[in-house]
Design a protein around this motif. Structure first.
Motif, short mmCIF file in Angstrom:
data_model
loop_
_atom_site.label_atom_id
_atom_site.label_comp_id
_atom_site.label_asym_id
_atom_site.label_seq_id
_atom_site.Cartn_x
_atom_site.Cartn_y
_atom_site.Cartn_z
N MET A 142 0.83 -1.20 0.00
CA MET A 142 0.00 0.00 0.00
C MET A 142 0.86 1.25 0.00
O MET A 142 0.54 2.24 -0.66
N ARG A 143 1.97 1.19 0.72
CA ARG A 143 2.88 2.33 0.72
C ARG A 143 3.46 2.53 -0.68
O ARG A 143 3.52 3.65 -1.19
N LEU B 97 2.21 1.55 -3.60
CA LEU B 97 1.18 2.04 -4.52
C LEU B 97 0.98 3.54 -4.35
O LEU B 97 0.90 4.29 -5.32
N SER B 98 0.93 3.98 -3.10
CA SER B 98 0.70 5.40 -2.82
C SER B 98 1.85 6.26 -3.31
O SER B 98 1.65 7.32 -3.90
N LYS B 99 3.06 5.78 -3.07
CA LYS B 99 4.23 6.55 -3.50
C LYS B 99 4.27 6.67 -5.01
O LYS B 99 4.58 7.73 -5.56
N GLU B 100 3.96 5.61 -5.69
CA GLU B 100 4.00 5.65 -7.15
C GLU B 100 2.94 6.58 -7.69
O GLU B 100 3.13 7.25 -8.70
N LEU B 101 1.82 6.62 -7.00
CA LEU B 101 0.76 7.54 -7.40
C LEU B 101 1.28 8.98 -7.33
O LEU B 101 1.04 9.79 -8.24
N ALA B 102 2.00 9.29 -6.28
CA ALA B 102 2.57 10.63 -6.14
C ALA B 102 3.63 10.87 -7.21
O ALA B 102 3.68 11.94 -7.82
N ARG C 254 3.75 9.63 -10.12
CA ARG C 254 3.12 9.82 -11.43
C ARG C 254 2.47 11.19 -11.53
O ARG C 254 2.37 11.75 -12.62
N ALA C 255 2.02 11.72 -10.42
CA ALA C 255 1.48 13.08 -10.44
C ALA C 255 2.59 14.05 -10.85
O ALA C 255 2.39 14.96 -11.66
N THR C 256 3.78 13.84 -10.29
CA THR C 256 4.93 14.68 -10.67
C THR C 256 5.28 14.49 -12.14
O THR C 256 5.57 15.45 -12.85
N PHE C 257 5.24 13.24 -12.58
CA PHE C 257 5.53 12.90 -13.97
C PHE C 257 4.58 13.67 -14.89
O PHE C 257 4.99 14.30 -15.88
N ILE D 244 -4.61 17.17 -11.57
CA ILE D 244 -4.44 15.75 -11.83
C ILE D 244 -5.80 15.06 -11.88
O ILE D 244 -6.01 14.09 -12.59
N PHE E 4 -1.05 6.13 3.55
CA PHE E 4 -0.25 4.92 3.51
C PHE E 4 1.21 5.17 3.18
O PHE E 4 2.07 4.33 3.45
N SER E 5 1.48 6.30 2.57
CA SER E 5 2.85 6.53 2.11
C SER E 5 3.77 6.95 3.24
O SER E 5 4.99 6.83 3.13
N LEU F 20 -3.51 4.22 -10.63
CA LEU F 20 -2.16 4.10 -11.18
C LEU F 20 -2.24 3.88 -12.69
O LEU F 20 -1.50 4.50 -13.46
N ARG G 140 -3.33 7.07 -14.43
CA ARG G 140 -2.27 8.07 -14.54
C ARG G 140 -1.26 7.70 -15.60
O ARG G 140 -0.66 8.58 -16.21
#
Lengths: 229, 229
Positions: free
Chosen positions: A135-136, A138-143, A145-148, B80, B95-96, B142, B145
């Motif tokens: 879950m951590r 997934l959440s980090k990757e979501l962030a 990708r927002a930057t991306f 976003i 979660f992050s 995910l 995005r």
DNA sequence: CGAGCGATTGAAAAGACTCAACCACCGTGG
DNA sequence: CCACGGTGGTTGAGTCTTTTCAATCGCTCG
């Protein structure tokens, strides 16, 4: 070096595991994992899975790199991520209940272990530490990708290339960046010709050096400044 | 219509809840949720949270819309996502273990319930259905995005605008799209002037009609064709 | 009624893409 | 061992989209 064939790796002693989502596994967990995984050799440019196919399990990278990408309308690849040893590839689709929206293909010869969907989900269900790690992640990757997305929308190609080179330098750590110009262009989100012209400018500015297709970073800080980070 | 003040909503009878991640809650769960939430009125353009701040809990939209955005170098917003009633906002950062990487601000007057971090995490820990729903949601976003990134990288502004209007038409469902030109530009990823010029072209092509700032979709299929979907 | 923000328009400049041609390297097969 | 074909890399020129800057308009709020 990688043998040109299947090579068996044991989870208990796998060097890549400790950096992975399975890093916190105790010995019992590791040996359980080991019994449920298979170990496979992949040639360069070999797909792990393609868009639209149904997920059967997850891939744990032991050696080599893998590109994760989607395709635009005319089939042009957009590389979203480049995975390195220790990363688990394909676990997002385990939870969405949908077919893969992205594809994964090796960039080099790879050693990759495979864990069956049922076994993986069972581990996630019964292991809270693993679950929280996922879950951590997934959440980090979501962030990320927002930057991306923001970079794509607001930065120039020059800035994006500088940013990409900095990212890739971390991913390739000890080695030099080694991608086709086309893959690099598909990561930056530009045309191959534009990419080549910008690389030359970076060379003229002594930010990088090229050795055939390999790219050596000479001035990481300079690139970061250019990228605006 | 929304009263200009705090309005209490009960989770047991909340119309938005059944579309949300809490939709599967039984009566006991709902009443437990109800006891742990607070209900708040937000003015237009009021932030729920900003980038860099520390997550204290999650926001459950009862009425109104909220933009989720990051900022580029010069502070320019990149939207976003636009959340509508029934959506839970801010749970990724639960979660992050990191500060918010995105910000959330109301686009209209809103009624929004707040659930404390500890209470929320406790629910996630003890409710497998909720947990699975969240993991599914994280995974789907995910994938969304990844598509977003590809659109940004490969589509023209005209195509992206058409795509954005189709998305927004779903989000605004019964009403007309109602955003400042700047917000719309920041969602599409372009300059405000460019956006306005393209809107005019779409009007000339009878794809849309504008009523002051509101945008009416006349030919959704035409827009989808233009967007390449 | 005036200030100010959001919307709109125009003109010029810049960035990036496309197309086309050419080069360079590499492995193959004769 | 070398010519051949193919893929990937590079360069040039022209075009087009998109941005930028500047100015104007119009509506709303105090």
């Amino acid at each position: 070096m990688l043998e040109k064939s299947h090579r068996h790796v044991s989870c208990e002693t796998c060097g890549a595991r400790k950096d992975s989502l399975f890093g916190s596994f105790c010995e019992a967990d590791s040996s359980n994992l080991n019994e449920h995984k298979t170990c496979n050799y992949f040639k360069k440019n070999q797909p792990l899975f393609i868009e639209g196919s149904n997920p059967r399990g997850v891939f744990c990278l032991n050696e080599g790199k893998v590109k994760i990408f989607t395709r635009g309308e005319e089939g042009k690849e957009q590389i979203i991520h480049i995975a390195k040893p220790g990363e688990i590839v394909g676990f997002r689709a385990m939870f969405s209940g949908e077919a893969y929206k992205v594809a994964a293909t090796t960039l080099e010869e790879c050693n990759i272990c495979f864990i069956n969907k049922a076994d993986f989900l069972n581990m996630v269900d019964t292991n809270p530490v693993l679950r929280n790690g996922i879950m951590r992640e997934l959440s980090k990757e979501l962030a990320d990708r927002a930057t991306f997305i923001t970079n794509m929308a607001q930065k120039s190609v020059r800035e994006r290339l500088a940013f990409a080179l900095v990212l890739l330098d971390d991913i390739y750590s000890q080695e030099m960046i080694n991608l086709t110009r086309e893959d690099l262009a598909n990561f930056v989100g530009t045309a191959t010709e534009t990419l080549i012209r910008l690389l030359k400018e970076f060379k003229d500015d002594h930010l990088i050096e090229t050795h055939a297709r390999k790219i050596e970073i000479l001035d990481k800080q300079g690139l970061m400044n250019l990228a605006g980070v």
